[in-house]
Design an enzyme around this catalytic site. Structure first.
Site, short mmCIF file in Angstrom:
data_model
loop_
_atom_site.label_atom_id
_atom_site.label_comp_id
_atom_site.label_asym_id
_atom_site.label_seq_id
_atom_site.Cartn_x
_atom_site.Cartn_y
_atom_site.Cartn_z
N SER A 140 62.68 5.57 -13.66
CA SER A 140 61.41 5.15 -13.05
C SER A 140 61.07 6.07 -11.89
O SER A 140 61.97 6.66 -11.27
CB SER A 140 61.53 3.70 -12.54
OG SER A 140 60.42 3.34 -11.75
N TYR A 153 65.20 -2.30 -6.37
CA TYR A 153 64.88 -1.54 -7.57
C TYR A 153 64.99 -0.05 -7.30
O TYR A 153 65.50 0.71 -8.13
CB TYR A 153 63.47 -1.91 -8.03
CG TYR A 153 63.10 -1.38 -9.40
CD1 TYR A 153 63.92 -1.62 -10.50
CD2 TYR A 153 61.91 -0.69 -9.60
CE1 TYR A 153 63.57 -1.15 -11.76
CE2 TYR A 153 61.55 -0.22 -10.86
CZ TYR A 153 62.39 -0.45 -11.93
OH TYR A 153 62.04 0.02 -13.18
#
Length: 255
Positions: A140, A153
């Protein structure tokens, strides 16, 4: 996008295949003639996917050693695979560090980092023996730059990003190709909904006003292209964002 390599018969193990980018990738590869082992925890969704596409469903939790061993045995008995597509992962919570929930951080690290490590470790001997193996990790843009409320995250995806870079260096002598795809804002069925604890209204606000966020199919198209290229061509790191997103923190929204 298609490529000459996809004219051959190839076999991929695709994790996270019950929803979102993983499901879209399994569907696309199967449509292009690949044999696909679709891996996820939800057996019912995998069975439906198999009925629609012909993929081989393998219910498994990539964080559990016994499940990974069973998956490896299943693929080995079926003749092996030359490509591992690690898509399983996810986010939980948007708390800042001052309010961080240990259980959310633990889950994100376990799924995004340890799960990816465990399944990659298990399949590396097979990929090496193939002679032209490929590992593709879906990480990501959260692994490239931190943002407020994303620390857990960010930490997990920074770790996965670093792990992927190390893997490329470690396996180049074995002719194992290592690709990383790093999406930005992707509107999928479950990602934000799960991250926000099932709050559908909050999940919708993540994409509110964004003209044409990426879709799971957009990312799957890039994944399939990358693994379908001639093996000597390695797309090391592919960052994908919608045009409306110039950076993690810079998104144009129209009211």
């Amino acid at each position: 996008m298609t490529s000459p390599r996809e004219q051959q018969q190839h076999t991929a193990v695709v994790t996270g295949a019950s929803t979102g980018i993983g499901e879209a990738t399994a569907r696309l590869l199967a449509r292009r003639g690949w044999k696909v082992f679709a891996v996820a925890r939800r057996a019912d969704r995998l069975e439906q996917l198999a009925a629609e596409t012909g993929v081989v469903p393998v219910p498994a939790d990539i964080t559990e050693d016994d499940d990974v061993a069973r998956l490896l045995a299943t693929v080995t008995e079926a003749g092996g695979a030359d490509t591992l597509v690690n898509i399983a992962g996810g986010a939980r919570g948007v708390d800042q560090i001052a309010d961080a929930k240990s259980e959310d951080w633990d889950w994100m690290y376990r799924v995004n980092v340890l799960g990816t490590m465990k399944i990659t470790r298990a399949f590396l001997p097979m990929l090496r023996a193939n002679g032209e193996g490929t590992v593709l990790n879906l990480s990501s843009t959260a692994g490239l730059a931190g943002y407020e409320g994303g620390a857990g995250y960010n930490a997990a995806k920074f770790a996965e990003h670093g792990m992927t870079q190390a893997l490329r260096l470690e396996e180049v002598g074995n002719n194992v190709r290592v690709v990383e795809v790093l999406p930005g804002l992707v509107q999928t069925e479950e990602f934000s909904l799960k991250r926000l604890g099932g709050d559908s209204e909050a999940a919708e606000k993540v994409y509110a006003g964004v003209e044409k966020p990426l879709t799971a199919e957009d990312v799957a198209d890039v994944v399939a292209y990358a693994v379908g290229l001639p093996h000597h061509v390695n797309l090391d790191e592919i960052v994908i964002r919608p045009v409306a997103q110039a950076a993690n923190h810079k998104i144009v929204r129209h009211q």
